[in-house]
Design a protein around this motif. Structure first.
Motif, short mmCIF file in Angstrom:
data_model
loop_
_atom_site.label_atom_id
_atom_site.label_comp_id
_atom_site.label_asym_id
_atom_site.label_seq_id
_atom_site.Cartn_x
_atom_site.Cartn_y
_atom_site.Cartn_z
N GLU A 100 2.28 18.04 2.52
CA GLU A 100 2.36 18.54 1.15
C GLU A 100 1.04 18.40 0.42
OE1 GLU A 100 5.51 16.34 -0.57
OE2 GLU A 100 7.11 17.41 0.53
N GLY A 101 0.04 17.83 1.08
CA GLY A 101 -1.29 17.75 0.49
C GLY A 101 -1.74 16.36 0.08
N ARG A 102 -0.87 15.36 0.26
CA ARG A 102 -1.28 14.00 -0.09
C ARG A 102 -2.28 13.45 0.92
NH1 ARG A 102 3.49 10.03 -0.63
NH2 ARG A 102 1.75 8.63 -0.13
N THR A 103 -3.28 12.78 0.43
CA THR A 103 -4.27 12.15 1.31
C THR A 103 -4.36 10.65 1.09
OG1 THR A 103 -6.04 12.55 -0.31
CG2 THR A 103 -5.69 14.24 1.38
N GLU A 104 -3.73 10.16 0.03
CA GLU A 104 -3.79 8.73 -0.31
C GLU A 104 -2.39 8.16 -0.34
OE1 GLU A 104 -3.34 5.17 -2.51
OE2 GLU A 104 -2.61 7.10 -3.28
N GLY A 105 -2.26 6.90 0.07
CA GLY A 105 -0.98 6.22 -0.02
C GLY A 105 -0.68 5.40 1.22
N GLY A 106 0.41 4.67 1.14
CA GLY A 106 0.80 3.81 2.24
C GLY A 106 2.30 3.72 2.34
N LEU A 107 2.78 2.67 2.96
CA LEU A 107 4.22 2.50 3.16
C LEU A 107 4.97 2.30 1.85
CD1 LEU A 107 4.14 0.26 6.36
CD2 LEU A 107 4.80 2.67 6.22
N LEU A 108 4.26 1.87 0.81
CA LEU A 108 4.91 1.68 -0.50
C LEU A 108 4.72 2.88 -1.41
CD1 LEU A 108 4.00 -2.07 -1.22
CD2 LEU A 108 6.04 -1.12 -0.11
N GLY A 109 4.19 3.99 -0.86
CA GLY A 109 4.00 5.19 -1.66
C GLY A 109 2.57 5.33 -2.14
N PRO A 110 2.30 6.26 -3.08
CA PRO A 110 0.94 6.43 -3.62
C PRO A 110 0.48 5.16 -4.32
CG PRO A 110 2.37 8.28 -4.21
CD PRO A 110 3.26 7.23 -3.63
N ALA A 111 -0.83 4.92 -4.26
CA ALA A 111 -1.42 3.72 -4.87
C ALA A 111 -0.60 2.49 -4.54
CB ALA A 111 -1.55 3.90 -6.39
N PRO A 112 -0.43 2.15 -3.27
CA PRO A 112 0.51 1.08 -2.89
C PRO A 112 0.16 -0.29 -3.44
CG PRO A 112 -0.88 1.70 -1.03
CD PRO A 112 -1.12 2.72 -2.10
N GLY A 113 -1.13 -0.53 -3.73
CA GLY A 113 -1.51 -1.83 -4.24
C GLY A 113 -1.16 -2.05 -5.70
N THR A 114 -0.93 -0.96 -6.45
CA THR A 114 -0.68 -1.08 -7.88
C THR A 114 0.60 -1.85 -8.19
OG1 THR A 114 -1.91 0.98 -8.29
CG2 THR A 114 -0.41 0.22 -10.02
N PRO A 115 1.74 -1.52 -7.60
CA PRO A 115 2.94 -2.31 -7.90
C PRO A 115 2.84 -3.75 -7.40
CG PRO A 115 3.37 -0.75 -6.13
CD PRO A 115 2.05 -0.39 -6.69
N VAL A 116 2.13 -3.96 -6.29
CA VAL A 116 1.97 -5.32 -5.78
C VAL A 116 1.18 -6.17 -6.77
CG1 VAL A 116 0.96 -6.71 -3.93
CG2 VAL A 116 2.14 -4.57 -3.38
N ARG A 117 0.11 -5.60 -7.30
CA ARG A 117 -0.68 -6.32 -8.31
C ARG A 117 0.15 -6.61 -9.55
NH1 ARG A 117 -6.15 -2.82 -8.63
NH2 ARG A 117 -6.39 -4.06 -10.50
N LEU A 118 0.95 -5.63 -9.98
CA LEU A 118 1.76 -5.82 -11.18
C LEU A 118 2.79 -6.92 -10.98
CD1 LEU A 118 2.52 -4.93 -14.02
CD2 LEU A 118 3.99 -3.16 -13.00
N ILE A 119 3.39 -7.00 -9.81
CA ILE A 119 4.34 -8.07 -9.53
C ILE A 119 3.68 -9.43 -9.71
CG2 ILE A 119 5.68 -9.17 -7.70
CD1 ILE A 119 6.21 -6.33 -6.59
N GLY A 120 2.48 -9.57 -9.17
CA GLY A 120 1.76 -10.83 -9.31
C GLY A 120 1.34 -11.13 -10.73
N GLN A 121 0.89 -10.10 -11.45
CA GLN A 121 0.45 -10.29 -12.83
C GLN A 121 1.60 -10.74 -13.73
OE1 GLN A 121 -1.15 -6.41 -13.62
NE2 GLN A 121 -3.07 -6.80 -12.51
#
Length: 456
Positions: free
Chosen positions: A252-273
């Protein structure tokens, strides 16, 4: 022979460079010419003292023409005095996995104040005269403000394999020029999580090179599976489902992301913050009525996310049953309510060190390999004959990674899976990140690795 291993332009204004003899200048110029011949020109070194005669050096190495086509190469080493690394006959090059770059993964204590000064794998090994190297993959350097990720379209596992080769070339050249190379010199390759996948692919390729051109003398894959064994058909099916979903996103054209979806580190950082700044407030990230209970606090949610990480992949299944980052102790509802092996304050700080972005292609290709599909990264595994030590976490990938090691042609193989519970209780056992963060990681994980290196 100032700047010893560098042959580079050191930071301007460094006190050590106020007086430089002609011999030192000549030595630096000679090393610069050697690095240029090795295809590694124009590098600038930075030095960070770590205490206890250890130092952390970094180089930003351009590996392409794009704005983010660069990697950062790291070195953690004992010094005789500033800028003069002590001689060693053992070295290791480390490749990180998803979310966390070299420093958060392997030199965690320098960014997490709640960890003791010597509580990191890289510092521990360096303090025992192992010359520690590693790199940040390209996506680690992508700033959070970036919104257009088309530059990641051609970043694949093969891209990271080539970048690893560049890092190993720098490490090899520097060590030889500084006199570390010799008959008893050994360079080991360590890969954690997806870094182990990259390590397997690198060794697969290097096995086809003449022996004189190979750089790796031993391999330490940490808590990762390359292909599932015959007894793991269900897990292979899970990988096929993940591959199908991620491939559809890429198509579909996505080039960024991981197993947690787009910007996978963002929710992980928010959980810690949130766990760090408002531990007792109700978590805005938890679904209302989770497990029929009131929403957990931010602290509880972080502990649950680390101890029941498999739930974060929903609706997809995780890599292995009960997969988790840091083991928890369950409450009466069966949910983790406190960490088992890693201090909570350390865990919360660690989560905040996640980088936001990742290239999607490498994730798609990894899942294709785990699904059993044909990929170009494991055609010559039987030609890989270096000594191998598999290090697993029983509550992470654990025993599932042992089959992958047997696909190699190596006869000198050591299996070391850290286990506190029976396999049936793997959801509560040592986690994927406990290997680096747990209170007893030095004794349970790092010391056996050091002893293995010293014996090879």
């Amino acid at each position: 022979m100032l700047v010893l291993f560098l042959g580079l332009r050191a930071e301007a204004g460094a006190a050590e460079f106020q007086t430089v003899s002609r011999d030192e200048v000549a030595q630096s110029q000679a090393i610069s010419r050697s690095l240029l011949a090795a295809g590694l020109p124009g590098l600038t070194a930075k030095r960070e003292p770590l205490g206890g005669s250890l130092a952390h050096y970094t180089w930003k190495v351009r590996v392409g023409t794009g704005a983010y086509d660069f990697v950062t190469v790291h070195r953690v080493v004992r010094e005789s005095f500033p800028w003069f690394p002590a001689r060693s006959t053992r070295a290791v090059f480390m490749v990180h996995g998803d979310l966390w770059g070299f420093v958060p993964a392997f030199l965690t204590n320098t960014r997490v104040s709640t960890m003791p000064a010597d509580q990191s794998l890289a510092a521990y090994l360096a303090s025992h005269d192992v010359d520690v190297w590693g790199l940040d993959l390209r996506w680690v350097g992508v700033p959070e403000a970036e919104t257009n990720f088309q530059f990641m379209a051609n970043w694949r596992l093969d891209t990271h394999v080539k970048d690893l080769g560049t890092g190993l070339a720098l490490a090899d050249t520097v060590r030889r020029l500084s006199g570390a190379g010799g008959r008893n010199d050994r360079m080991f390759l360590l890969g954690w999580s997806r870094g182990a996948t990259i390590g397997y692919a690198y060794l697969d390729r290097e096995s086809q090179q003449p022996r004189a051109l190979r750089r790796v003398d031993g391999f330490i894959p940490m808590d990762m599976v390359l292909r599932f064994g015959p007894d793991a058909a269900e897990q292979r099916g899970w990988a096929c489902d993940r591959y199908t979903a991620l491939l559809a996103a890429r198509n579909e054209g996505r080039t960024e992301g991981g197993l947690l979806g787009p910007a996978p580190g963002t929710p992980v950082r928010l959980i810690g913050q949130l766990a760090d700044s408002a531990p007792d407030a109700p978590s805005p990230l938890a679904a209302p009525g989770l497990a029929g209970l009131p929403p957990p606090t931010n602290r509880q949610f972080a502990v649950i996310a680390a101890g029941a990480t498999a739930a974060l992949f929903a609706p997809l299944q995780p890599l292995t049953p009960g997969y988790h980052l840091a083991a928890g102790i369950p409450d009466t509802a069966g949910l983790p309510f406190q960490t088992a092996y890693t201090p909570e304050s350390t865990l919360f700080d660690y989560l905040q060190l996640a980088v936001p972005y990742q290239s999607l292609n490498e994730v798609v290709e990894t899942e294709a390999q785990l699904c059993g599909l044909d990929v170009p990264y494991d055609d010559h595994l039987k030609d890989v004959t270096v000594p191998v030590m598999y290090v697993g976490a029983a509550g992470g990938v654990g025993r599932y990674g042992e089959y992958s090691v047997r696909l190699l042609g190596s006869t000198d193989v050591t299996m070391h899976t850290v286990r506190n519970r029976p396999e049936a209780q793997r959801a509560l056992d040592y986690g994927h990140a406990d290997l680096f963060l747990a209170r007893d990681a030095r004794a349970r994980v790092w010391t056996p690795m050091l002893q293995w290196m010293q014996a090879h």
